[in-house]
Motif scaffolding. Sequence first.
Motif, PDB file in Angstrom:
ATOM      1  N   SER A  94     -77.917  27.368 -16.327  1.00  0.00           N
ATOM      2  CA  SER A  94     -76.543  27.435 -16.847  1.00  0.00           C
ATOM      3  C   SER A  94     -75.837  26.090 -16.669  1.00  0.00           C
ATOM      4  N   PRO A  95     -74.795  25.845 -17.464  1.00  0.00           N
ATOM      5  CA  PRO A  95     -74.058  24.586 -17.321  1.00  0.00           C
ATOM      6  C   PRO A  95     -73.339  24.474 -15.967  1.00  0.00           C
ATOM      7  N   ALA A  96     -73.150  25.589 -15.292  1.00  0.00           N
ATOM      8  CA  ALA A  96     -72.435  25.581 -14.014  1.00  0.00           C
ATOM      9  C   ALA A  96     -73.360  25.381 -12.806  1.00  0.00           C
ATOM     10  N   LEU A  97     -74.671  25.303 -13.044  1.00  0.00           N
ATOM     11  CA  LEU A  97     -75.612  25.197 -11.919  1.00  0.00           C
ATOM     12  C   LEU A  97     -75.310  24.006 -11.020  1.00  0.00           C
ATOM     13  N   ASP A  98     -75.166  22.824 -11.587  1.00  0.00           N
ATOM     14  CA  ASP A  98     -74.949  21.642 -10.750  1.00  0.00           C
ATOM     15  C   ASP A  98     -73.643  21.748  -9.956  1.00  0.00           C
ATOM     16  N   ALA A  99     -72.604  22.298 -10.564  1.00  0.00           N
ATOM     17  CA  ALA A  99     -71.337  22.487  -9.836  1.00  0.00           C
ATOM     18  C   ALA A  99     -71.555  23.424  -8.648  1.00  0.00           C
ATOM     19  N   THR A 150     -68.191  15.136  -3.831  1.00  0.00           N
ATOM     20  CA  THR A 150     -66.905  15.371  -4.491  1.00  0.00           C
ATOM     21  C   THR A 150     -66.829  14.555  -5.779  1.00  0.00           C
ATOM     22  N   GLN A 151     -67.207  13.287  -5.698  1.00  0.00           N
ATOM     23  CA  GLN A 151     -67.181  12.413  -6.880  1.00  0.00           C
ATOM     24  C   GLN A 151     -68.112  12.937  -7.969  1.00  0.00           C
ATOM     25  N   LEU A 152     -69.323  13.360  -7.596  1.00  0.00           N
ATOM     26  CA  LEU A 152     -70.271  13.907  -8.573  1.00  0.00           C
ATOM     27  C   LEU A 152     -69.708  15.154  -9.240  1.00  0.00           C
ATOM     28  N   GLY A 153     -69.126  16.011  -8.440  1.00  0.00           N
ATOM     29  CA  GLY A 153     -68.555  17.242  -8.978  1.00  0.00           C
ATOM     30  C   GLY A 153     -67.424  16.960  -9.948  1.00  0.00           C
ATOM     31  N   GLU A 154     -66.490  16.121  -9.520  1.00  0.00           N
ATOM     32  CA  GLU A 154     -65.318  15.858 -10.347  1.00  0.00           C
ATOM     33  C   GLU A 154     -65.651  15.054 -11.595  1.00  0.00           C
ATOM     34  N   ALA A 155     -66.614  14.134 -11.499  1.00  0.00           N
ATOM     35  CA  ALA A 155     -66.939  13.263 -12.625  1.00  0.00           C
ATOM     36  C   ALA A 155     -67.778  13.961 -13.695  1.00  0.00           C
ATOM     37  N   SER A 156     -68.694  14.828 -13.276  1.00  0.00           N
ATOM     38  CA  SER A 156     -69.572  15.397 -14.300  1.00  0.00           C
ATOM     39  C   SER A 156     -69.885  16.885 -14.142  1.00  0.00           C
ATOM     40  N   ALA A 157     -70.288  17.317 -12.973  1.00  0.00           N
ATOM     41  CA  ALA A 157     -70.775  18.695 -12.819  1.00  0.00           C
ATOM     42  C   ALA A 157     -69.695  19.735 -13.103  1.00  0.00           C
ATOM     43  N   ASN A 158     -68.490  19.530 -12.568  1.00  0.00           N
ATOM     44  CA  ASN A 158     -67.443  20.523 -12.780  1.00  0.00           C
ATOM     45  C   ASN A 158     -67.001  20.580 -14.248  1.00  0.00           C
TER      46      ASN A 158
END
Length: 166
Positions: A94-99, A150-158
Motif C-alpha cells: 500500500s502507499p501508506a506502508l513506508d509511513a 521525521t524528515q523522511l516521513g514528512e518529505a515523502s512517505a507521509n
Amino acid sequence: MAEKSLDDLFLDTLKDIYFAEKQILKALPKMARAAQSTEGKQAFLTHKDQTEGQIERLQQVFELIGKPARGKTCEAIQGILSEGEEIMEEFKGSPALDAGLIASAQAVEHYEIARYGTLKSWANQLGLADAVPLLDANLQEELKTDELLTQLGEASANPKGAKKVA
C-alpha cells in the motif's frame, strides 16, 4: 528481601536495552526489505550498522561495571516490534506502508532515547564517568535517527501515503 539500589536499577535497565538492541538488530533488515522507497531501505540499513556499534558500546559498559553482557527480556520492545510486524503485514504493497514503517521505527527510537537518557543520568549519579560517553554516543545516534525518520516521513512517505488509490 535485600533492598535494591540505583546500581541494581542501572544494571537491570542496561540488560533491558541490551536485549532490546539485539532484537532491533534482527528487525531492521526485515524493515529494510519491506520499505518501498530507496531512502527508507537505506535508512534502516544504516541504522542496522549503527545498532551493531551501539551493542559494542553496551558491552563496554558491562565490562566497566564488571558484569557479563547479558540481556533481560524486554516486553516493551517486543510489543513495539510486534506492532511493526503487523504494519508490514497489513499495509504490504500500500502507499501508506513506508509511513507506517517510519512510525514503527520512531516508536523504537523513542523507547531507546528514553532508556539511554536515563542510563546516562544514572551513570553520572553513580560516578561511572567512563560509561557516560558510551551511553551518550548511543543517545546521540538515536536522536539523529529519529530526526532523519521525521524528515523522511514528512518529505515523502507521509504525502505518498495520504494519496487516495483510484
